[in-house]
Design a protein around this motif. Structure first.
Motif, short mmCIF file in Angstrom:
data_model
loop_
_atom_site.label_atom_id
_atom_site.label_comp_id
_atom_site.label_asym_id
_atom_site.label_seq_id
_atom_site.Cartn_x
_atom_site.Cartn_y
_atom_site.Cartn_z
N VAL A 90 0.81 -1.34 -0.04
CA VAL A 90 -0.10 -0.04 -0.02
C VAL A 90 0.79 1.37 0.08
N GLU A 93 1.88 1.86 -3.63
CA GLU A 93 0.66 2.10 -4.36
C GLU A 93 0.56 3.61 -4.16
N GLY A 214 -6.39 4.36 -4.88
CA GLY A 214 -6.50 5.14 -3.85
C GLY A 214 -7.20 6.28 -4.80
N PHE B 14 -5.54 3.55 0.38
CA PHE B 14 -4.87 2.56 -0.47
C PHE B 14 -5.04 1.31 0.36
N TYR B 15 -5.51 0.37 -0.01
CA TYR B 15 -5.92 -0.90 0.87
C TYR B 15 -5.77 -2.23 0.36
N ARG B 16 -5.41 -3.18 1.12
CA ARG B 16 -5.44 -4.44 0.53
C ARG B 16 -6.39 -5.27 1.95
N ALA B 24 -4.49 -0.64 5.41
CA ALA B 24 -5.14 0.51 5.01
C ALA B 24 -3.84 1.60 5.16
#
Lengths: 376, 98
Positions: A90, A93, A214, B14-16, B24
């Protein structure tokens, strides 16, 4: 096993347990022998390899499916390993989305490559594919501007170029190390050396898809180019990560790959041998059968003379960056470009010489040795 | 933060997700790993919601008293706000994409 055969070498370095993890969920994937969990030390070693190969999702999945017996404690450890990798993902990303926005604002067309691009495009869930850095592709004419933007943000480039303009015209790209420790690889093409110089760079921007990170839409390569990239990466690395081989298997099994387009594009790029080797390395290392047409083609493909020489410059025992650079001359199509390429390599700037061989005579001696058969 | 203010997940997140955690990252330097009740609380802010409503939700789901639920939920909400993962709708976007 011949040491000159990178496929066999790679395959031998992957233990049966690691293979169970890497191939988890694929058709014909192996399962662990026996029903007992690994001992504490062996499991610790496995966790280390899984993290380095960037396949922690598949370790958790292998345990959950019963393909790999594990204690409750080992299962929890595997889940923590996966979460740690996702925490890095993340962060990467956010870096990628920020850079992509800035490039777009500057009018620089670009594509996200490898890890994050395939995680969001080719896997059922992006949590299945972890990354270690950010990879971007820009056109050669924009390479210096893109790198300059990252340097202005506090990054530093790790390598000099032989002469001004060389990297934007002939190199694979530039690695930029950011202040936060993350690396951003800004690519012009997929790889350095002969295969990088023989591919048609304009083709890379012919098609594109998008992933949303995002809230930011980030452009990625089209599926055919994505597949070619992961094949080149697997075929031309001495030790490709298992995550890269898994990328090939995932795109191949999606059923959405146009095999004719893959073969036609790679033929035009003089890189069919790289595709064939990427497929073979994947199948043999993971111990699985890939889907139909391309695998059958790969098994019977005979490299051209150019491809055979080029392959040796990458993944064989005698492979080296210097050998790739020398063979690059063979790949360049126009005589004018060949002359500029040779001039930059044989008569580089003083600054470059100081950082490398130290003197022009040492550099030329090295170049002559490269041209002799059997010499590294 | 007043309990009457509605909060919602930040748009630029932004997360998984795994089977039992959400990792997150929004404006903070470190990603948050949300498991169990933290994940339930975070997911309750998918659309603009008052923290008091989440406390009621948690109390009902876990058969807790309102006081117990408040003691469990409030620190999580504070951490989520501090990490930028949730906030007033004016400063965020309701929809999360990935």
């Amino acid at each position: 096993m011949s040491v000159a055969d990178p496929t066999a070498l790679r395959s031998a370095l992957v233990t049966p347990t690691l293979r169970v993890v890497a191939a988890q969920g694929l058709e014909g994937a192996p399962v662990a022998e026996g029903s007992s969990p690994l001992g504490a030390r062996a499991f610790l070693e496995l966790i280390g390899r899984v993290a380095a190969e960037r396949i922690p999702y598949h370790l958790v999945a292998a345990i959950e499916s019963g393909a790999l017996p594990a204690t409750d404690e080992q299962y929890e450890e595997a889940k923590r390993c996966h979460e740690s990798a996702l925490a890095v993902d993340v962060c990467l990303e956010r870096v990628l989305a920020g850079i992509s926005e800035r490039l777009t604002a500057a009018g620089i067309d670009h594509r996200a490559l490898k890890g994050m691009a395939v995680a969001h495009s080719d896997y059922d869930d992006p949590a299945m594919r972890s990354s270690g850095d950010v990879d971007l592709l820009v056109e050669g004419k924009h390479l210096d501007a893109a790198v300059e933007m990252l340097v202005t943000d506090g990054g530093r480039t790790l390598f000099l170029e032989p002469r001004p303009g060389f990297r934007a015209r002939f190199e694979k790209g530039v690695c930029v190390e950011r202040e936060d420790g993350f690396e951003v690889d800004v690519h012009r093409v997929f790889c350095s050396g002969p295969f990088g110089l023989s591919l048609v760079a304009d083709d890379l921007f012919d098609d594109h898809a998008e992933v949303v990170l995002g809230g930011t839409a980030v452009p990625v390569l089209g599926r055919t180019q994505r597949f070619l990239h992961v094949c080149y990466h697997a075929a031309l690395s001495k030790r490709p990560r298992l995550s890269s081989l898994r990328d090939i298997a995932e795109i191949d099994r999606s059923g959405r790959l146009n095999a004719d387009e893959v073969l036609e594009t790679s033929r035009r790029w003089r890189g069919q041998a790289a595709v064939a080797r990427g497929l073979r390395v994947t199948s043999e290392t993971l111990g699985v059968e890939l889907d139909g047409t391309l695998r059958r083609w790969a098994d019977s493909y005979e490299p051209t003379r150019f491809e055979a020489a080029a392959l040796r410059a990458y993944a064989s025992e005698e492979g080296s960056y210097a050998r790739q650079a020398a063979l690059g001359l063979w790949a360049i199509r126009s005589w004018r470009d060949r002359a500029a390429y040779a001039r930059a390599l044989l008569l580089p700037s003083h600054e470059y010489l100081r950082a490398r061989e130290g003197s022009l005579s040492m550099r030329w001696r090295h170049a002559i040795n490269l041209g002799r058969p059997g010499r590294r | 933060m007043s309990d009457s203010v509605r909060l919602v997940k930040a748009g630029r997140t932004f997360y998984r997700k795994t089977s039992d955690a959400t990792v997150a990252l929004c404006t903070s330097n470190e990603p948050m790993v949300l498991r169990g009740s933290a994940r339930i609380v975070y997911d309750a802010f998918e659309s603009p919601t008052r923290p008091d409503d989440v406390i009621d939700l948690v109390a009902a789901a876990f058969d807790m008293s309102s006081g117990e639920a408040r003691a469990a939920v409030e620190p999580i909400v504070e951490e989520l706000v501090a990490a930028g993962l949730i906030g007033p709708p004016s400063s965020t976007t309701a929809e999360i994409t990935s």
